[in-house]
Scaffold this motif. Structure first.
Motif, PDB file in Angstrom:
ATOM      1  N   LEU A  33      36.744  49.270  26.263  1.00 33.35           N
ATOM      2  CA  LEU A  33      35.956  49.931  25.215  1.00 33.35           C
ATOM      3  C   LEU A  33      35.651  48.956  24.073  1.00 33.35           C
ATOM      4  N   ASP A  34      36.652  48.141  23.712  1.00 31.98           N
ATOM      5  CA  ASP A  34      36.406  47.130  22.656  1.00 31.98           C
ATOM      6  C   ASP A  34      35.263  46.203  23.056  1.00 31.98           C
ATOM      7  N   HIS A  35      35.316  45.725  24.286  1.00 34.33           N
ATOM      8  CA  HIS A  35      34.257  44.806  24.747  1.00 34.33           C
ATOM      9  C   HIS A  35      32.900  45.505  24.763  1.00 34.33           C
ATOM     10  N   LEU A  36      32.906  46.769  25.152  1.00 29.08           N
ATOM     11  CA  LEU A  36      31.634  47.506  25.191  1.00 29.08           C
ATOM     12  C   LEU A  36      31.078  47.636  23.768  1.00 29.08           C
ATOM     13  N   GLU A  37      31.979  47.939  22.812  1.00 31.10           N
ATOM     14  CA  GLU A  37      31.514  48.080  21.422  1.00 31.10           C
ATOM     15  C   GLU A  37      30.959  46.776  20.884  1.00 31.10           C
ATOM     16  N   HIS A  38      31.529  45.666  21.324  1.00 30.50           N
ATOM     17  CA  HIS A  38      31.027  44.370  20.863  1.00 30.50           C
ATOM     18  C   HIS A  38      29.815  43.900  21.667  1.00 30.50           C
ATOM     19  N   GLY A  39      29.381  44.706  22.603  1.00 28.98           N
ATOM     20  CA  GLY A  39      28.198  44.333  23.391  1.00 28.98           C
ATOM     21  C   GLY A  39      28.471  43.203  24.372  1.00 28.98           C
ATOM     22  N   ASN A  40      29.741  42.990  24.733  1.00 24.42           N
ATOM     23  CA  ASN A  40      30.056  41.885  25.647  1.00 24.42           C
ATOM     24  C   ASN A  40      29.759  42.213  27.104  1.00 24.42           C
ATOM     25  N   CYS A  41      29.643  43.502  27.401  1.00 29.81           N
ATOM     26  CA  CYS A  41      29.297  43.886  28.775  1.00 29.81           C
ATOM     27  C   CYS A  41      28.611  45.244  28.730  1.00 29.81           C
ATOM     28  N   LYS A  42      28.014  45.606  29.844  1.00 29.32           N
ATOM     29  CA  LYS A  42      27.330  46.897  29.943  1.00 29.32           C
ATOM     30  C   LYS A  42      27.752  47.572  31.232  1.00 29.32           C
ATOM     31  N   LEU A  43      27.718  48.878  31.202  1.00 28.53           N
ATOM     32  CA  LEU A  43      28.099  49.617  32.413  1.00 28.53           C
ATOM     33  C   LEU A  43      26.910  50.371  33.002  1.00 28.53           C
ATOM     34  N   ASP A  44      25.709  50.094  32.489  1.00 22.02           N
ATOM     35  CA  ASP A  44      24.568  50.921  32.913  1.00 22.02           C
ATOM     36  C   ASP A  44      24.071  50.612  34.325  1.00 22.02           C
ATOM     37  N   ARG A  45      24.652  49.569  34.967  1.00 19.81           N
ATOM     38  CA  ARG A  45      24.257  49.286  36.355  1.00 19.81           C
ATOM     39  C   ARG A  45      25.422  49.486  37.320  1.00 19.81           C
ATOM     40  N   ILE A  46      26.490  50.124  36.838  1.00 18.92           N
ATOM     41  CA  ILE A  46      27.651  50.334  37.718  1.00 18.92           C
ATOM     42  C   ILE A  46      27.264  51.271  38.874  1.00 18.92           C
ATOM     43  N   LYS A  89      31.230  37.484  41.664  1.00 15.16           N
ATOM     44  CA  LYS A  89      32.050  37.066  40.519  1.00 15.16           C
ATOM     45  C   LYS A  89      32.839  38.246  39.965  1.00 15.16           C
ATOM     46  N   VAL A  90      34.050  37.951  39.557  1.00  9.83           N
ATOM     47  CA  VAL A  90      34.958  38.992  39.075  1.00  9.83           C
ATOM     48  C   VAL A  90      35.486  38.607  37.687  1.00  9.83           C
ATOM     49  N   ALA A  91      35.634  39.585  36.812  1.00 12.61           N
ATOM     50  CA  ALA A  91      36.307  39.334  35.527  1.00 12.61           C
ATOM     51  C   ALA A  91      37.364  40.398  35.325  1.00 12.61           C
ATOM     52  N   VAL A  92      38.453  40.005  34.654  1.00  8.91           N
ATOM     53  CA  VAL A  92      39.488  40.985  34.343  1.00  8.91           C
ATOM     54  C   VAL A  92      39.628  41.040  32.831  1.00  8.91           C
ATOM     55  N   THR A  95      29.053  35.709  31.380  1.00  2.00           N
ATOM     56  CA  THR A  95      28.409  34.948  32.459  1.00  2.00           C
ATOM     57  C   THR A  95      27.740  35.893  33.448  1.00  2.00           C
ATOM     58  N   GLY A  96      28.042  37.187  33.349  1.00  2.00           N
ATOM     59  CA  GLY A  96      27.433  38.150  34.272  1.00  2.00           C
ATOM     60  C   GLY A  96      28.251  38.258  35.539  1.00  2.00           C
ATOM     61  N   VAL A  97      29.158  39.233  35.595  1.00  2.00           N
ATOM     62  CA  VAL A  97      30.034  39.361  36.763  1.00  2.00           C
ATOM     63  C   VAL A  97      29.666  40.601  37.566  1.00  2.00           C
ATOM     64  N   ASP A  98      29.910  40.549  38.852  1.00  2.00           N
ATOM     65  CA  ASP A  98      29.623  41.701  39.723  1.00  2.00           C
ATOM     66  C   ASP A  98      30.679  42.780  39.556  1.00  2.00           C
ATOM     67  N   VAL A  99      31.924  42.315  39.366  1.00  5.21           N
ATOM     68  CA  VAL A  99      33.044  43.265  39.346  1.00  5.21           C
ATOM     69  C   VAL A  99      33.833  43.100  38.048  1.00  5.21           C
ATOM     70  N   ILE A 100      34.094  44.212  37.369  1.00  3.56           N
ATOM     71  CA  ILE A 100      34.977  44.180  36.194  1.00  3.56           C
ATOM     72  C   ILE A 100      36.230  44.978  36.536  1.00  3.56           C
ATOM     73  N   GLN A 153      37.915  36.335  27.919  1.00  2.00           N
ATOM     74  CA  GLN A 153      37.370  37.542  28.560  1.00  2.00           C
ATOM     75  C   GLN A 153      35.886  37.691  28.211  1.00  2.00           C
ATOM     76  N   THR A 154      35.574  37.471  26.919  1.00  2.00           N
ATOM     77  CA  THR A 154      34.173  37.593  26.484  1.00  2.00           C
ATOM     78  C   THR A 154      33.303  36.594  27.243  1.00  2.00           C
ATOM     79  N   GLU A 155      33.813  35.360  27.313  1.00  2.00           N
ATOM     80  CA  GLU A 155      33.058  34.321  28.041  1.00  2.00           C
ATOM     81  C   GLU A 155      32.804  34.748  29.477  1.00  2.00           C
ATOM     82  N   ALA A 156      33.871  35.227  30.135  1.00  2.00           N
ATOM     83  CA  ALA A 156      33.743  35.614  31.541  1.00  2.00           C
ATOM     84  C   ALA A 156      32.730  36.748  31.678  1.00  2.00           C
ATOM     85  N   LEU A 157      32.825  37.744  30.808  1.00  2.00           N
ATOM     86  CA  LEU A 157      31.911  38.886  30.910  1.00  2.00           C
ATOM     87  C   LEU A 157      30.471  38.436  30.693  1.00  2.00           C
TER      88      LEU A 157
END
Ligand code: AMP
Length: 413
Positions: free
Chosen positions: A131-144, A99-102, A118-123, A112-116
């Motif tokens: 950065l805005d999405h990260l601040e809102h907790g909509n996605c994480k980068l700790d498994r990149i 799954k991919v989100a842009v 759902t749990g995507v493999d690729v951002i 975008q928030t909805e897509a993120l």
């Protein structure tokens, strides 16, 4: 050499086949094995060389099946590039369950928030909005696991490097990093040594040379005749589709208005336009609704627009590397193209900088039949004099011949 010998997974090979790619391009041949082997890679290749597939195919191949944690992050400087790369990745991955989100600015957060979430493999993202999405907790980068910094020099030009650093700091240290950049200025060198581990460089062709398939010339003219010359060039040349580059957004709007008044079907692309307007402009240009696209550099950098027969620099680019990028819009893949640069007296330094950058003098030509007013640029080019030219008069070269017939304009087939 075919794709099947490169070690890509069967579902990605199916994706490549569905795209109609027969053979890997040189950058793909060199980069795919390195990326598959887990190496950090610096890619420097001319535009239109297939660099998206060069990083996307091996990364997607390594991902295997869908997982809810994001494992790939691709950073892009502009919304258009982000959207384009996301589409390419979706196409390559169509026979997988990945799954991919842009995410990019200028549009609402909701989808975008909805897509993120759902749990995507690729951002695929532009830095600010991510950065805005990260601040809102909509996605994480700790498994990149795989990080791609695409068009790094453009991210630098646009002032995104601090954001890019903040994003990289949120990614695990143990990861694979790929960086693509047409030029490697010192700030990018610093980024490379900070963010990459023993990178291998894949360089295709001369980093500083325009594609061989592009014929490029300069048309010197008096400032007051720029628009007239543009119109005269357009009525002389047999084009399929044209991109006209302007320095400023207002300039682009003004040139577009003039072209429209002259009955050309024109779209405009610059960063003051809404996302919807930009998408409509690009889609319309790609599908033939518009025969011309008037654009500023930032909006047009790296866009994959097929079969542009002509690039016209209405204004000389201020950054020499933008000259390569602009004329790289034509002569892509196998097709040949032409690039014309309209030059006025005050452009002498910018043109000299371009010629130093590409280590070549660009021919100055005159359009036959055009009623030229005097400009100091026409003083014959004495050795060492910048901007002069010998007053050679040629027409617009079209497919090997010279074309002077008035009204020879040919609409896109
Ligand atoms: P890129 O440099 O990634 O923007 O790619 C430029 C264009 O080349 C895109 O339209 C790609 O779909 C196309 N392309 C990439 N790789 C290949 C290939 N191996 N064969 C044919 N076309 C390709």
């Amino acid at each position: 050499m075919s794709f099947s010998n490169l070690g890509l997974s069967p579902s990605l090979l199916e994706g490549v086949k569905a795209m109609g790619y027969a053979e890997p391009t040189p950058i793909q041949l060199r980069a795919i094995p390195l990326v598959l082997a887990g190496r950090d890679v610096i890619g420097s290749a001319q535009t239109g060389t297939g660099k998206t597939a060069a990083f996307a195919l091996p990364i997607l191949s390594k991902l295997g099946n869908h997982q809810p944690q994001s494992r790939v992050l691709v950073l892009e400087p502009t919304r258009e590039l982000a959207a384009q790369v996301e589409t390419a990745i979706r196409d390559f991955a169509r026979f997988t369950d990945l799954k991919v989100a842009v995410v990019f600015g200028g549009v609402g957060y909701g989808r975008q928030t909805e897509a993120l979430k759902t749990g995507v493999d690729v951002i695929v993202a532009t830095p600010g909005r991510l950065l805005d999405h990260l601040e809102h907790g909509n996605c994480k980068l700790d498994r990149i696991q795989h990080l791609v910094l695409d068009e790094a020099d453009r991210m630098l030009d646009m002032g995104f490097l601090p954001d890019v650093r903040r994003i990289i700091e949120k990614c695990p240290r143990k990861r694979q990093t790929m960086l693509f950049s047409a030029t490697i200025p010192p700030a990018i060198e610093t980024l490379i040594s900070w963010a990459m581990h023993q990178p291998q460089t894949v360089e295709i062709g001369l980093r500083r040379s325009p594609a061989d398939t592009v014929k490029h010339v300069i048309y010197p003219v008096a400032e007051t005749q720029k628009t007239d010359l543009l119109l005269a060039l357009l009525s002389h040349v047999q084009y399929e589709s044209v991109i006209v580059f302007c320095r400023t957004k207002h300039g682009a709007d003004r040139v577009a208005r003039t072209l429209k008044r002259n009955n050309y079907a024109v779209a405009v692309l610059h960063s003051n336009r809404t996302q919807r307007e930009r998408e409509q402009a690009l889609d319309g240009f790609r599908n033939g609704k518009y025969e011309m696209l008037v654009a500023t550099d930032i909006a047009a950098r790296g866009l994959d627009i097929e079969a542009v027969s002509h690039v016209i620099n209405y204004d000389v680019p201020q950054h020499p590397e933008d000259y390569i990028h602009r004329i790289g819009r034509t002569g892509r893949a196998e097709s040949s193209g032409e690039a014309f640069t309209i030059m006025v007296a005050e452009d002498a330094q910018a043109v000299a900088a371009i010629e130093r950058f590409i280590a070549k003098k660009v021919a100055r030509v005159k359009l036959e039949g055009f009623d030229y007013r005097y400009t100091a640029l026409f003083e014959s080019g004495k050795p060492g004099q910048t901007g002069g030219f010998p007053g050679r008069t040629i027409g617009v070269r079209v497919h090997g011949g010279y074309h002077f017939a008035p009204g020879g304009r040919r609409r896109r087939r």
